[in-house]
Scaffold this motif. Structure first.
Motif, short mmCIF file in Angstrom:
data_model
loop_
_atom_site.label_atom_id
_atom_site.label_comp_id
_atom_site.label_asym_id
_atom_site.label_seq_id
_atom_site.Cartn_x
_atom_site.Cartn_y
_atom_site.Cartn_z
N THR A 1 0.85 -1.19 0.00
CA THR A 1 0.00 0.00 0.00
C THR A 1 0.88 1.24 0.00
N ASP A 2 0.32 2.32 -0.46
CA ASP A 2 0.97 3.63 -0.34
C ASP A 2 0.43 4.40 0.85
N ASN A 3 -0.57 3.83 1.51
CA ASN A 3 -1.31 4.51 2.58
C ASN A 3 -1.43 3.62 3.81
N LEU A 4 -0.33 3.20 4.37
CA LEU A 4 -0.36 2.21 5.44
C LEU A 4 -1.27 2.63 6.60
N ALA A 5 -1.13 3.82 7.11
CA ALA A 5 -1.94 4.25 8.26
C ALA A 5 -3.43 4.26 7.92
N ALA A 6 -3.78 4.76 6.74
CA ALA A 6 -5.19 4.83 6.35
C ALA A 6 -5.78 3.43 6.13
N TYR B 1 -9.25 -1.27 8.15
CA TYR B 1 -9.42 -2.66 8.55
C TYR B 1 -9.53 -2.82 10.07
N GLN B 2 -8.88 -1.95 10.81
CA GLN B 2 -8.93 -2.05 12.27
C GLN B 2 -10.21 -1.41 12.82
N GLU B 3 -10.42 -0.14 12.53
CA GLU B 3 -11.61 0.55 13.04
C GLU B 3 -12.87 0.14 12.29
N GLY B 4 -12.77 0.07 10.97
CA GLY B 4 -13.93 -0.24 10.16
C GLY B 4 -14.38 -1.69 10.24
N LEU B 5 -13.44 -2.62 10.11
CA LEU B 5 -13.79 -4.04 10.13
C LEU B 5 -13.63 -4.68 11.51
N GLY B 6 -12.99 -3.98 12.43
CA GLY B 6 -12.84 -4.53 13.77
C GLY B 6 -11.75 -5.57 13.90
N LEU B 7 -10.80 -5.60 12.95
CA LEU B 7 -9.68 -6.53 13.07
C LEU B 7 -8.69 -6.00 14.09
N THR B 8 -7.92 -6.89 14.65
CA THR B 8 -6.94 -6.57 15.68
C THR B 8 -5.54 -6.56 15.08
N PHE C 1 11.02 -2.29 4.51
CA PHE C 1 9.56 -2.27 4.51
C PHE C 1 9.03 -2.02 5.92
N ASP C 2 7.90 -1.32 5.99
CA ASP C 2 7.10 -1.21 7.20
C ASP C 2 5.86 -2.05 6.97
N GLY C 3 5.31 -2.63 8.03
CA GLY C 3 4.13 -3.46 7.83
C GLY C 3 3.33 -3.69 9.08
N VAL C 4 2.10 -4.11 8.86
CA VAL C 4 1.17 -4.41 9.94
C VAL C 4 0.39 -5.66 9.55
N MET C 5 0.21 -6.59 10.50
CA MET C 5 -0.63 -7.75 10.32
C MET C 5 -1.89 -7.58 11.16
N LEU C 6 -3.04 -7.77 10.51
CA LEU C 6 -4.34 -7.60 11.16
C LEU C 6 -5.15 -8.87 11.02
N GLY C 7 -5.95 -9.17 12.03
CA GLY C 7 -6.83 -10.34 11.97
C GLY C 7 -7.54 -10.51 13.29
N GLN C 8 -7.93 -11.73 13.55
CA GLN C 8 -8.52 -12.14 14.82
C GLN C 8 -7.59 -13.20 15.40
N ALA C 9 -7.32 -13.11 16.68
CA ALA C 9 -6.30 -13.97 17.30
C ALA C 9 -6.50 -15.45 17.02
N ALA C 10 -7.71 -15.95 17.03
CA ALA C 10 -7.94 -17.39 16.85
C ALA C 10 -8.24 -17.77 15.40
N THR D 1 1.93 -3.84 3.70
CA THR D 1 3.31 -3.34 3.76
C THR D 1 3.44 -2.06 2.96
N GLN D 2 4.39 -1.26 3.38
CA GLN D 2 4.72 -0.03 2.66
C GLN D 2 6.22 0.08 2.57
N GLN D 3 6.71 0.40 1.39
CA GLN D 3 8.14 0.59 1.16
C GLN D 3 8.37 2.07 0.89
N PRO D 4 8.96 2.78 1.84
CA PRO D 4 9.20 4.22 1.64
C PRO D 4 9.93 4.48 0.33
#
Length: 129
Positions: free
Chosen positions: A11-16, A21-28, A39-48, A56-59
């Protein structure tokens, strides 16, 4: 053993995208990294859950928007209260439904577009495969 699934995309918009996905879809947020091999990155989902999403975003590198309006993630939510809560969570986070490219998804669901143009369908039906 059941396989686990990671859906990874740049993505070019990692924070957005994380906010969608976090606020809108409720993923953790399950994990994150900064400057890992550039690279910078974030993994989102449900623990179980046996899946998670990695963004990921590559500056300094531009990846652009979704190639088509029919690139979808579909979440099947058969319970009325759960489906309504998911729709309301996205609306409260400031995301409005968009018409699905394929009208099939409008019959029992609503489609939302993330900041990169990729679409998420909240399908009010059971997955009976």
């Amino acid at each position: 053993m059941l396989a686990k699934l990671r859906v990874a995309r740049p993505t070019d918009n990692l924070a957005a995208v994380v906010r969608f996905y976090q606020e809108g879809l409720g993923l953790t947020q399950l994990a994150s990294f900064t400057a890992h091999n550039g690279f910078d990155g974030v993994m989102l989902g449900q623990a179980a859950a046996p899946y998670h999403l990695e963004f990921t975003q590559q500056p300094g590198h531009t990846v652009g928007r979704a190639p088509t309006a029919d690139h979808l993630l579909v979440f099947y939510l058969p319970e009325e209260a759960e489906w309504q809560a998911a729709v309301q969570r996205l609306r409260t986070a400031g995301f409005a439904p968009v018409p699905a490219y394929n009208p099939y998804w409008d019959q029992q669901g609503l489609t939302f577009e993330d900041p990169d143009g990729y679409r998420v369908v909240l399908q009010h039906a059971a997955w009976n495969l």
